[in-house]
Design an enzyme around this catalytic site. Structure first.
Site, PDB file in Angstrom:
ATOM      1  N   ALA A  66       0.879  -1.178   0.000  1.00 17.86           N
ATOM      2  CA  ALA A  66       0.000   0.000   0.000  1.00 17.86           C
ATOM      3  C   ALA A  66       0.911   1.221   0.000  1.00 17.86           C
ATOM      4  O   ALA A  66       2.068   1.156   0.436  1.00 17.86           O
ATOM      5  CB  ALA A  66      -0.875  -0.019   1.243  1.00 17.86           C
ATOM      6  N   GLY A 111       0.607  -5.045   0.818  1.00 16.36           N
ATOM      7  CA  GLY A 111      -0.536  -5.139  -0.090  1.00 16.36           C
ATOM      8  C   GLY A 111      -0.205  -5.846  -1.390  1.00 16.36           C
ATOM      9  O   GLY A 111      -1.094  -6.388  -2.050  1.00 16.36           O
ATOM     10  N   GLU A 114      -0.488  -9.437  -0.577  1.00 23.86           N
ATOM     11  CA  GLU A 114      -1.933  -9.693  -0.406  1.00 23.86           C
ATOM     12  C   GLU A 114      -2.655  -9.720  -1.754  1.00 23.86           C
ATOM     13  O   GLU A 114      -3.591 -10.496  -1.949  1.00 23.86           O
ATOM     14  CB  GLU A 114      -2.539  -8.624   0.508  1.00 23.86           C
ATOM     15  CG  GLU A 114      -2.034  -8.761   1.942  1.00 23.86           C
ATOM     16  CD  GLU A 114      -2.387  -7.561   2.802  1.00 23.86           C
ATOM     17  OE1 GLU A 114      -1.948  -6.439   2.467  1.00 23.86           O
ATOM     18  OE2 GLU A 114      -3.085  -7.727   3.801  1.00 23.86           O
ATOM     19  N   GLU A 134       4.280  -5.223   7.433  1.00 29.14           N
ATOM     20  CA  GLU A 134       3.472  -4.183   8.067  1.00 29.14           C
ATOM     21  C   GLU A 134       3.897  -3.893   9.510  1.00 29.14           C
ATOM     22  O   GLU A 134       3.823  -2.756   9.960  1.00 29.14           O
ATOM     23  CB  GLU A 134       1.988  -4.581   8.044  1.00 29.14           C
ATOM     24  CG  GLU A 134       1.329  -4.455   6.687  1.00 29.14           C
ATOM     25  CD  GLU A 134       1.482  -5.684   5.799  1.00 29.14           C
ATOM     26  OE1 GLU A 134       2.295  -6.573   6.126  1.00 29.14           O
ATOM     27  OE2 GLU A 134       0.774  -5.757   4.780  1.00 29.14           O
TER      28      GLU A 134
HETATM   29  N1  COA Z   1       4.614   3.190  -0.583  1.00 28.63           N
HETATM   30  C1  COA Z   1       5.007   4.354  -1.116  1.00 28.63           C
HETATM   31  N2  COA Z   1       6.177   4.489  -1.769  1.00 28.63           N
HETATM   32  C2  COA Z   1       6.957   3.409  -1.882  1.00 28.63           C
HETATM   33  C3  COA Z   1       6.599   2.161  -1.361  1.00 28.63           C
HETATM   34  C4  COA Z   1       5.361   2.082  -0.676  1.00 28.63           C
HETATM   35  N3  COA Z   1       4.913   0.924  -0.171  1.00 28.63           N
HETATM   36  N4  COA Z   1       7.584   1.266  -1.613  1.00 28.63           N
HETATM   37  C5  COA Z   1       8.524   1.946  -2.296  1.00 28.63           C
HETATM   38  N5  COA Z   1       8.150   3.230  -2.472  1.00 28.63           N
HETATM   39  C6  COA Z   1       8.863   4.303  -3.151  1.00 28.63           C
HETATM   40  C7  COA Z   1      10.038   4.824  -2.320  1.00 28.63           C
HETATM   41  O1  COA Z   1       9.582   5.780  -1.365  1.00 28.63           O
HETATM   42  C8  COA Z   1      10.880   5.429  -3.409  1.00 28.63           C
HETATM   43  O2  COA Z   1      10.312   6.668  -3.792  1.00 28.63           O
HETATM   44  P1  COA Z   1      11.241   7.992  -3.985  1.00 28.63           P
HETATM   45  O3  COA Z   1      12.197   7.605  -5.077  1.00 28.63           O
HETATM   46  O4  COA Z   1      10.271   9.053  -4.371  1.00 28.63           O
HETATM   47  O5  COA Z   1      11.918   8.205  -2.669  1.00 28.63           O
HETATM   48  C9  COA Z   1      10.694   4.476  -4.575  1.00 28.63           C
HETATM   49  O6  COA Z   1       9.473   3.800  -4.318  1.00 28.63           O
HETATM   50  C10 COA Z   1      11.798   3.438  -4.704  1.00 28.63           C
HETATM   51  O7  COA Z   1      11.899   2.750  -3.459  1.00 28.63           O
HETATM   52  P2  COA Z   1      13.273   2.589  -2.646  1.00 28.63           P
HETATM   53  O8  COA Z   1      12.910   2.341  -1.213  1.00 28.63           O
HETATM   54  O9  COA Z   1      14.177   3.732  -2.945  1.00 28.63           O
HETATM   55  O10 COA Z   1      13.854   1.272  -3.326  1.00 28.63           O
HETATM   56  P3  COA Z   1      14.875   0.237  -2.668  1.00 28.63           P
HETATM   57  O11 COA Z   1      15.325  -0.649  -3.776  1.00 28.63           O
HETATM   58  O12 COA Z   1      15.915   0.934  -1.860  1.00 28.63           O
HETATM   59  O13 COA Z   1      13.999  -0.630  -1.641  1.00 28.63           O
HETATM   60  C11 COA Z   1      12.031  -1.856  -0.944  1.00 28.63           C
HETATM   61  C12 COA Z   1      12.956  -1.454  -2.123  1.00 28.63           C
HETATM   62  C13 COA Z   1      10.817  -2.590  -1.537  1.00 28.63           C
HETATM   63  C14 COA Z   1      12.784  -2.793   0.018  1.00 28.63           C
HETATM   64  C15 COA Z   1      11.590  -0.598  -0.185  1.00 28.63           C
HETATM   65  O14 COA Z   1      11.058   0.340  -1.143  1.00 28.63           O
HETATM   66  C16 COA Z   1      10.521  -0.823   0.842  1.00 28.63           C
HETATM   67  O15 COA Z   1      10.796  -1.330   1.912  1.00 28.63           O
HETATM   68  N6  COA Z   1       9.268  -0.428   0.559  1.00 28.63           N
HETATM   69  C17 COA Z   1       8.178  -0.501   1.484  1.00 28.63           C
HETATM   70  C18 COA Z   1       7.685  -1.921   1.615  1.00 28.63           C
HETATM   71  C19 COA Z   1       6.571  -1.987   2.647  1.00 28.63           C
HETATM   72  O16 COA Z   1       6.741  -1.755   3.817  1.00 28.63           O
HETATM   73  N7  COA Z   1       5.380  -2.351   2.158  1.00 28.63           N
HETATM   74  C20 COA Z   1       4.239  -2.549   2.983  1.00 28.63           C
HETATM   75  C21 COA Z   1       3.410  -1.339   3.030  1.00 28.63           C
HETATM   76  S1  COA Z   1       1.948  -1.659   3.999  1.00 28.63           S
END
Ligand code: COA
Length: 260
Positions: A66, A111, A114, A134
Site C-alpha cells: 500500500a 498489499g 496480499e 506491516e
Molecule cells: N509506498 C510508497 N512508496 C513506496 C513504497 C510504498 N509501499 N515502496 C517503495 N516506495 C517508493 C520509495 O519511497 C521510493 O520513492 P522515492 O524515489 O520518491 O523516494 C521508490 O518507491 C523506490 O523505493 P526505494 O525504497 O528507494 O527502493 P529500494 O530498492 O531501496 O527498496 C524496498 C525497495 C521494496 C525494500 C523498499 O522500497 C521498501 O521497503 N518499501 C516498502 C515496503 C513496505 O513496507 N510495504 C508494505 C506497506 S503496507
C-alpha cells in the site's frame, strides 16, 4: 477505458493488467485500487477475455505494498475504511469468475503480497521477494493477508512471516506453496501466457465452474463442498461443451469448444 496507473493489453483471450507506477515500485495508492476495481468490472463483461494475468511494471517490483504516504495520514475511522475498500477490491479479484493469475515480477510486499494471494494462483520470477512487513510500520496486514496467507501456507508459516516482517525469496516461496512455478524474469511473461493459453483452450464454462467449486473450500465444510461440487458438475452436464468434450474424446479428435 483509459487508466492512469494501469496498463491493459488483450491478446488471444488473455488480458494482461500491469500496475504501472514503477517510480513508486507500483505501490497501491487509492487511485490504483479504484482503477483495479474498474478494470476487473470491465473485464468481467468482456466476452473476448477468458483469463486475466496481473503483473507489475518494470523489473523490480510486482507491488511494494500500500502507498505508505497515504497510510501515514490515516486516523482510526479512516483506517477502517482504508482496509475495507482494499479488501473489497481484493475480494472482487478472488471471486472473479474468470481465472486470475499473478505474474510476480519482483517485490510483492504488504498489499502486494496480499494482491498476489487474492489471485487464483501465482507464478513468480526468480528475483521475486514476498513479505508482510506491516509490523515494521506499526500496523498489521489489512488487505486480507492475515486470512489468505494462513489459509494458503498454514498458520505457523504465516505467523512467522507476519510477526517477523521478513521477506522470503522465490525459492522459499515455491517450497512452501506460496507460488506454483518460478521462471527467470525474462521468461516470466511468456511462460505465464502459455499457462493462460492452456486454460483458454478448455471449455470456459467448466473453467468458471471449477473456480467456484475450489473457492467453496473457503466457505463450506467438506460435506457442503461436496454437495456444491455435485450441483456444479450437473450444470456442466447441461453445456454444449460437455457434449463436445466427451464426444471428441470418443471420436479421437480435438474438441472444438464454443464456451456454451
Ligand atoms: N509506498 C510508497 N512508496 C513506496 C513504497 C510504498 N509501499 N515502496 C517503495 N516506495 C517508493 C520509495 O519511497 C521510493 O520513492 P522515492 O524515489 O520518491 O523516494 C521508490 O518507491 C523506490 O523505493 P526505494 O525504497 O528507494 O527502493 P529500494 O530498492 O531501496 O527498496 C524496498 C525497495 C521494496 C525494500 C523498499 O522500497 C521498501 O521497503 N518499501 C516498502 C515496503 C513496505 O513496507 N510495504 C508494505 C506497506 S503496507
Amino acid at each position: 477505458m483509459n487508466y492512469t496507473n494501469l496498463l491493459l493489453e488483450i491478446k488471444e483471450n488473455t488480458a494482461l493488467v500491469t500496475i504501472n507506477r514503477p517510480d513508486k515500485l507500483n505501490a497501491l495508492n487509492h487511485l490504483t485500487l479504484v482503477e483495479l476495481k474498474n478494470v476487473f468490472e470491465d473485464l468481467r463483461n468482456n466476452e473476448e477475455v477468458f483469463t486475466v494475468v496481473l503483473t507489475g511494471s518494470g523489473e523490480k517490483a510486482f507491488v511494494a505494498g500500500a502507498d505508505i504516504s497515504e497510510l501515514n495520514k490515516l486516523n482510526m475511522i479512516e483506517g477502517k475504511k482504508f482496509a475495507g475498500f482494499g479488501q473489497s477490491v481484493f475480494s472482487l479479484i478472488e471471486n472473479f469468475e474468470k481465472p486470475v493469475i499473478a505474474a510476480v515480477n519482483g517485490f510483492a510486499l504488504g498489499g502486494g503480497c496480499e494482491l498476489a494471494l487474492a489471485c487464483h494462483f501465482r507464478i513468480a520470477s526468480e528475483n521475486a521477494k514476498f513479505g508482510q512487513p506491516e509490523v515494521n510500520l506499526g500496523i498489521i496486514p489489512g488487505y486480507g493477508g492475515t486470512q489468505r496467507l494462513a489459509r494458503l501456507i498454514g498458520s505457523g508459516r504465516a505467523m512467522e512471516m507476519i510477526l517477523t516482517g521478513d521477506m522470503i525469496d522465490s525459492t522459499e516461496a515455491l517450497r512452501i506453496g506460496l507460488v506454483n512455478k518460478v521462471f527467470p524474469l525474462d521468461e516470466l511473461h511468456t511462460k505465464t501466457f502459455e499457462i493462460a493459453q492452456k486454460i483458454n483452450s478448455k471449455g470456459q464454462q467448466a473453467i468458471r465452474l471449477a473456480i467456484q467449486a475450489v473457492k467453496a473450500t473457503d466457505k463450506m465444510n467438506l460435506q457442503e463442498g461436496l454437495d456444491f461440487e455435485a450441483v456444479l458438475f450437473a450444470l456442466c452436464c447441461g453445456t454444449e461443451d460437455f457434449k463436445e468434450g466427451t464426444s471428441a474424446f470418443l471420436e479421437k479428435r480435438k474438441p472444438a469448444f464454443k464456451n456454451k
